[in-house]
Design a protein around this motif. Sequence first.
Motif, PDB file in Angstrom:
ATOM      1  N   LEU A  83       0.796  -1.082   0.137  1.00  0.00           N
ATOM      2  CA  LEU A  83       0.138  -0.031  -0.009  1.00  0.00           C
ATOM      3  C   LEU A  83       0.963   1.281  -0.113  1.00  0.00           C
ATOM      4  O   LEU A  83       1.761   1.414   0.808  1.00  0.00           O
ATOM      5  N   CYS A  84       0.651   2.234  -0.899  1.00  0.00           N
ATOM      6  CA  CYS A  84       1.609   3.292  -1.131  1.00  0.00           C
ATOM      7  C   CYS A  84       1.065   4.357  -2.205  1.00  0.00           C
ATOM      8  O   CYS A  84       0.459   3.664  -3.098  1.00  0.00           O
ATOM      9  N   ALA A 107      -6.138  -0.465   1.963  1.00  0.00           N
ATOM     10  CA  ALA A 107      -5.769  -0.554   3.371  1.00  0.00           C
ATOM     11  C   ALA A 107      -6.606  -1.635   4.283  1.00  0.00           C
ATOM     12  O   ALA A 107      -6.015  -2.058   5.463  1.00  0.00           O
ATOM     13  N   SER A 113       2.682  -1.554   4.203  1.00  0.00           N
ATOM     14  CA  SER A 113       2.567  -0.087   3.631  1.00  0.00           C
ATOM     15  C   SER A 113       4.011   0.524   3.690  1.00  0.00           C
ATOM     16  O   SER A 113       4.817   0.135   4.429  1.00  0.00           O
ATOM     17  N   LEU A 139      -2.167   4.724   5.844  1.00  0.00           N
ATOM     18  CA  LEU A 139      -0.954   4.022   5.390  1.00  0.00           C
ATOM     19  C   LEU A 139       0.158   4.008   6.661  1.00  0.00           C
ATOM     20  O   LEU A 139       1.083   3.043   6.641  1.00  0.00           O
TER      21      LEU A 139
END
Length: 210
Positions: A83-84, A107, A113, A139
């Motif tokens: 996750l970015c 998320a 992340s 995040l």
Amino acid sequence: MTNPDSEKNRQAILGDLESVTINPQYNYEKLSSAKDYFKQPEGDLAEVYCEKLKLVAGKPEIVDSVDAAFARVKEIIGEEVLLCNNPDLLKILEEKSIAYNTDPEYARVAKFSLTTCEALAARTGSIFVSSAQIEGRRLVSAAETHIVLAYANQICPDLPECMDVIEAKYGNTFPSQVTAITGPSRTSDIEKTLVLGAHGPKNLYVIIVK
């Protein structure tokens, strides 16, 4: 039916509130150093930071290049999807063929992340992140493992110096939220037993490019 006494009391309270003069001047003295209150770090700040982060169950690593940092990220996540949403990080993830997802809803299921940071505080092993870098808190709080990419020149001796860095960077456009993260999420509320990952990431990696 309205109680006359209640209405009278209400009007009296409103009158008192309206008569209050608000003075916006505060006797606030900015703290730019904590050296008068805490022993300050000595020696290599990167090494000091790593030692302090280990004490709060964080996982610091020092590497000598951005390439080495992303190679380590790839090792940590394996076949999982990161996750970015940082544009600079996304470019490198593309180059390194590391799978990522920018959707905030991801998320809910993301195991890893990746973010940058504003500054690191050596004395406490803390990470400063801001709303100017990330959208919302997902995040830094939703994934089981949070990975932070930082640089050695972002390490400050203590918390006040970190805030000075952020103020100097943003000036009058100061972020709406600044968060200091010190180790993985933890609680010992249940039978005084320390549990990691209770309210946020269970694992916290900080990869420092020196």
